[in-house]
Design an enzyme around this catalytic site. Structure first.
Site, PDB file in Angstrom:
ATOM      1  CG  ASP A  80      -5.273  19.099  15.317  1.00 21.56           C
ATOM      2  OD1 ASP A  80      -4.122  19.474  15.074  1.00 21.56           O
ATOM      3  OD2 ASP A  80      -5.678  18.881  16.487  1.00 21.56           O
ATOM      4  CG  ASN A  81      -7.067  14.857  18.640  1.00 20.41           C
ATOM      5  OD1 ASN A  81      -6.355  15.856  18.813  1.00 20.41           O
ATOM      6  ND2 ASN A  81      -6.749  13.668  19.124  1.00 20.41           N
ATOM      7  NE  ARG A 136      16.108  17.057  26.309  1.00 22.41           N
ATOM      8  CZ  ARG A 136      16.579  16.345  27.328  1.00 22.41           C
ATOM      9  NH1 ARG A 136      17.873  16.153  27.478  1.00 22.41           N
ATOM     10  NH2 ARG A 136      15.747  15.807  28.210  1.00 22.41           N
ATOM     11  CE1 TYR A 179       6.118  11.692  21.071  1.00 25.51           C
ATOM     12  CE2 TYR A 179       8.305  12.102  21.962  1.00 25.51           C
ATOM     13  CZ  TYR A 179       7.312  12.381  21.033  1.00 25.51           C
ATOM     14  OH  TYR A 179       7.530  13.353  20.091  1.00 25.51           O
ATOM     15  CG  ASN A 224      14.455  19.584  22.868  1.00 25.23           C
ATOM     16  OD1 ASN A 224      15.065  18.534  22.710  1.00 25.23           O
ATOM     17  ND2 ASN A 224      13.730  19.830  23.950  1.00 25.23           N
ATOM     18  CE  LYS A 275       5.988  11.176  17.538  1.00 24.28           C
ATOM     19  NZ  LYS A 275       5.150  11.760  16.486  1.00 24.28           N
ATOM     20  CG  PHE A 315       4.903  24.631  17.863  1.00 29.23           C
ATOM     21  CD1 PHE A 315       5.040  25.962  17.487  1.00 29.23           C
ATOM     22  CD2 PHE A 315       6.064  23.915  18.173  1.00 29.23           C
ATOM     23  CE1 PHE A 315       6.290  26.564  17.397  1.00 29.23           C
ATOM     24  CE2 PHE A 315       7.311  24.501  18.092  1.00 29.23           C
ATOM     25  CZ  PHE A 315       7.429  25.825  17.691  1.00 29.23           C
ATOM     26  CB  THR A 360      -1.922  19.460  22.429  1.00 29.58           C
ATOM     27  OG1 THR A 360      -1.543  18.882  21.175  1.00 29.58           O
ATOM     28  CG2 THR A 360      -1.839  18.415  23.518  1.00 29.58           C
ATOM     29  N   GLY A 361      -3.911  21.150  20.206  1.00 37.87           N
ATOM     30  CA  GLY A 361      -3.902  22.258  19.239  1.00 37.87           C
ATOM     31  C   GLY A 361      -5.110  23.155  19.441  1.00 37.87           C
TER      32      GLY A 361
HETATM   33  N1  LIG Z   1       7.943  20.213  19.277  1.00 40.95           N
HETATM   34  C1  LIG Z   1       8.963  19.390  19.389  1.00 40.95           C
HETATM   35  O1  LIG Z   1       9.991  19.756  19.970  1.00 40.95           O
HETATM   36  C2  LIG Z   1       8.924  18.007  18.806  1.00 40.95           C
HETATM   37  C3  LIG Z   1      10.064  17.203  18.931  1.00 40.95           C
HETATM   38  C4  LIG Z   1      10.033  15.913  18.408  1.00 40.95           C
HETATM   39  C5  LIG Z   1       8.898  15.458  17.741  1.00 40.95           C
HETATM   40  N2  LIG Z   1       7.805  16.259  17.637  1.00 40.95           N
HETATM   41  C6  LIG Z   1       6.627  15.718  16.953  1.00 40.95           C
HETATM   42  O2  LIG Z   1       6.147  16.652  15.999  1.00 40.95           O
HETATM   43  C7  LIG Z   1       4.727  16.589  15.920  1.00 40.95           C
HETATM   44  C8  LIG Z   1       4.136  17.968  16.100  1.00 40.95           C
HETATM   45  O3  LIG Z   1       4.528  18.446  17.383  1.00 40.95           O
HETATM   46  P1  LIG Z   1       4.085  19.853  17.950  1.00 40.95           P
HETATM   47  O4  LIG Z   1       5.197  20.368  18.756  1.00 40.95           O
HETATM   48  O5  LIG Z   1       3.516  20.682  16.864  1.00 40.95           O
HETATM   49  O6  LIG Z   1       2.953  19.400  18.965  1.00 40.95           O
HETATM   50  P2  LIG Z   1       1.467  19.942  19.156  1.00 40.95           P
HETATM   51  O7  LIG Z   1       0.932  19.237  20.349  1.00 40.95           O
HETATM   52  O8  LIG Z   1       1.438  21.428  19.144  1.00 40.95           O
HETATM   53  O9  LIG Z   1       0.749  19.431  17.833  1.00 40.95           O
HETATM   54  C9  LIG Z   1       0.189  18.165  17.699  1.00 40.95           C
HETATM   55  C10 LIG Z   1      -1.190  18.358  17.070  1.00 40.95           C
HETATM   56  O10 LIG Z   1      -1.756  17.088  16.810  1.00 40.95           O
HETATM   57  C11 LIG Z   1      -3.091  17.034  17.340  1.00 40.95           C
HETATM   58  N3  LIG Z   1      -3.282  15.630  17.702  1.00 40.95           N
HETATM   59  C12 LIG Z   1      -2.657  14.940  18.701  1.00 40.95           C
HETATM   60  N4  LIG Z   1      -3.020  13.652  18.667  1.00 40.95           N
HETATM   61  C13 LIG Z   1      -3.886  13.530  17.618  1.00 40.95           C
HETATM   62  C14 LIG Z   1      -4.589  12.436  17.056  1.00 40.95           C
HETATM   63  N5  LIG Z   1      -4.484  11.204  17.553  1.00 40.95           N
HETATM   64  N6  LIG Z   1      -5.391  12.669  15.992  1.00 40.95           N
HETATM   65  C15 LIG Z   1      -5.529  13.914  15.467  1.00 40.95           C
HETATM   66  N7  LIG Z   1      -4.888  14.974  15.960  1.00 40.95           N
HETATM   67  C16 LIG Z   1      -4.075  14.781  17.015  1.00 40.95           C
HETATM   68  C17 LIG Z   1      -3.115  18.008  18.485  1.00 40.95           C
HETATM   69  O11 LIG Z   1      -4.399  18.519  18.771  1.00 40.95           O
HETATM   70  C18 LIG Z   1      -2.174  19.094  17.984  1.00 40.95           C
HETATM   71  O12 LIG Z   1      -2.872  20.083  17.244  1.00 40.95           O
HETATM   72  C19 LIG Z   1       4.281  15.574  16.966  1.00 40.95           C
HETATM   73  O13 LIG Z   1       4.050  14.348  16.336  1.00 40.95           O
HETATM   74  C20 LIG Z   1       5.477  15.476  17.898  1.00 40.95           C
HETATM   75  O14 LIG Z   1       5.551  14.213  18.516  1.00 40.95           O
HETATM   76  C21 LIG Z   1       7.788  17.518  18.156  1.00 40.95           C
END
Ligand SMILES: NC(=O)c1ccc[n+]([C@@H]2O[C@H](COP(=O)([O-])OP(=O)(O)OC[C@H]3O[C@@H](n4cnc5c(N)ncnc54)[C@H](O)[C@@H]3O)[C@@H](O)[C@H]2O)c1
Length: 317
Positions: free
Chosen positions: A33-34, A208, A141, A169, A145, A13, A37-38
């Protein structure tokens, strides 16, 4: 010559929005990216894509000699709930993955890394969280972090120039609506669009700080291209405390749902925080003139795009 940057999680995202932003600015983008979830379809064309886990040490060899202007490390296990069932995987993804990215970063001229941390590091603060507040995470989690943050800070003595962003969020179009374990706004919108009802786990009084994706990208981009060294931690939130019941009212009104379609369950999400929002004075001092999009406006913008996606069933089951 084009500036080169590495975005981990570029199929996710936030990472895909960030990649789009820098693509428009004509950067050469590398993505790791693995696809856990993407989505491959999120990866911008022209990017050099490496489908691997960030914790895979073979990436160091693969990227040898590439002088990234900055590494945006956003990939990682991103659900508090998932981490409570899979603590080892969460640790490997968030801690080992980060150490590997630090190693790559230290070989570049700028040694600059921007890390997507989380408000989850604070735990149950029940107030506006400041960056120097005590961190007592409630979930694995949050713990992973926080550990990753500490590894990054540890390497300051080796010249690492870092920005640790504690994201609150984040919501907006492009969030994975099929992921039922992460994203309060996307989870409720998905239910409302698909089933015309919303089921909420936990109290309506939980609160939040919801920040729209465009504001997050603006902050990440402006912080990272700043000429000054950063070496600091920043909250990335709007500073507004919003109760779950207020969020639900906005969604209910926009999608014209009736009260009987809203159900609150007594069971909580495991390790969920009751309430947190950000004190964002520090980031506002570092990068001036941040305009935050209101939750009402942000939900309208999200719905405008996601309603169409929902009707056409694209990435939306
Ligand atoms: N969206 C939020 O509200 C939010 C809030 C706090 C922190 N974050 C952090 O921001 C980052 C991005 O979040 P997001 O909302 O885009 O989530 P997301 O799940 O959409 O994106 C994470 C991406 O990382 C990839 N991925 C996961 N683990 C991996 C690994 N070990 N190696 C390679 N690729 C990997 C997934 O396939 C995905 O494309 C994350 O680290 C998340 O913890 C997000």
């Amino acid at each position: 010559m084009k500036r080169k940057i590495l975005i981990t999680g570029g199929a996710g995202f936030i990472g895909s929005h960030l990649a789009n932003y820098f693509h428009k600015k004509k950067y050469q983008i590398y993505i790791i990216d693995n696809l856990s979830t993407g989505f491959k379809s999120n990866i911008i064309k022209d990017a050099i894509f490496i489908k691997k886990n960030c914790e895979d040490v073979s990436i160091i060899k693969r990227l040898k000699g590439i002088d990234f202007y900055c590494i945006y490390h956003l990939a990682g296990q991103s659900s508090g709930e998932y981490s409570s069932y899979h603590p080892f995987e969460d640790f490997s993804s968030n801690v080992v993955g980060t150490i590997n990215m630090i190693n790559i970063c230290l070989k570049t001229k700028n040694k600059k890394i921007i890390f997507a941390s989380s408000m989850s590091v604070y735990g149950n603060l029940l107030k506006a969280a400041s960056e120097n507040d005590n961190c007592i995470p409630k979930s694995f989690y949050g713990l992973s972090k926080l550990s990753a943050e500490n590894y990054i800070k540890f390497f300051e003595k080796k010249g690492l120039n870092y920005g640790i962003l504690r994201l609150f969020n984040v919501y907006g179009p492009g969030q994975n609506f099929n992921n039922k374990l992460q994203g309060m706004v996307s989870i409720y919108l998905e239910q409302a669009l698909k089933n015309k009802q919303i089921i909420i786990k936990g109290s309506k009084d939980r609160f939040r700080d919801f920040i729209y994706i465009d504001d997050v990208i603006d902050i990440i981009a402006r912080l990272s291209v700043n000429k000054n060294k950063i070496k600091d931690i920043f909250n990335v939130g709007t500073g507004k405390k919003i109760k779950v019941s207020e969020l639900i009212t906005i969604i209910k009104n926009k999608l014209i749902l009736e009260n009987k379609n809203i159900k609150y369950l007594k069971t909580n999400t495991p390790d969920d925080t009751h309430g947190i929002y950000s004190n964002n004075n520090k980031v506002k001092k570092f990068i001036k003139k941040i305009k935050y999009i209101t939750l009402d406006e942000g939900i309208s913008r999200t719905l405008k795009i996601e309603k169409l996606r929902c009707l056409s069933n694209k990435n939306f089951s």
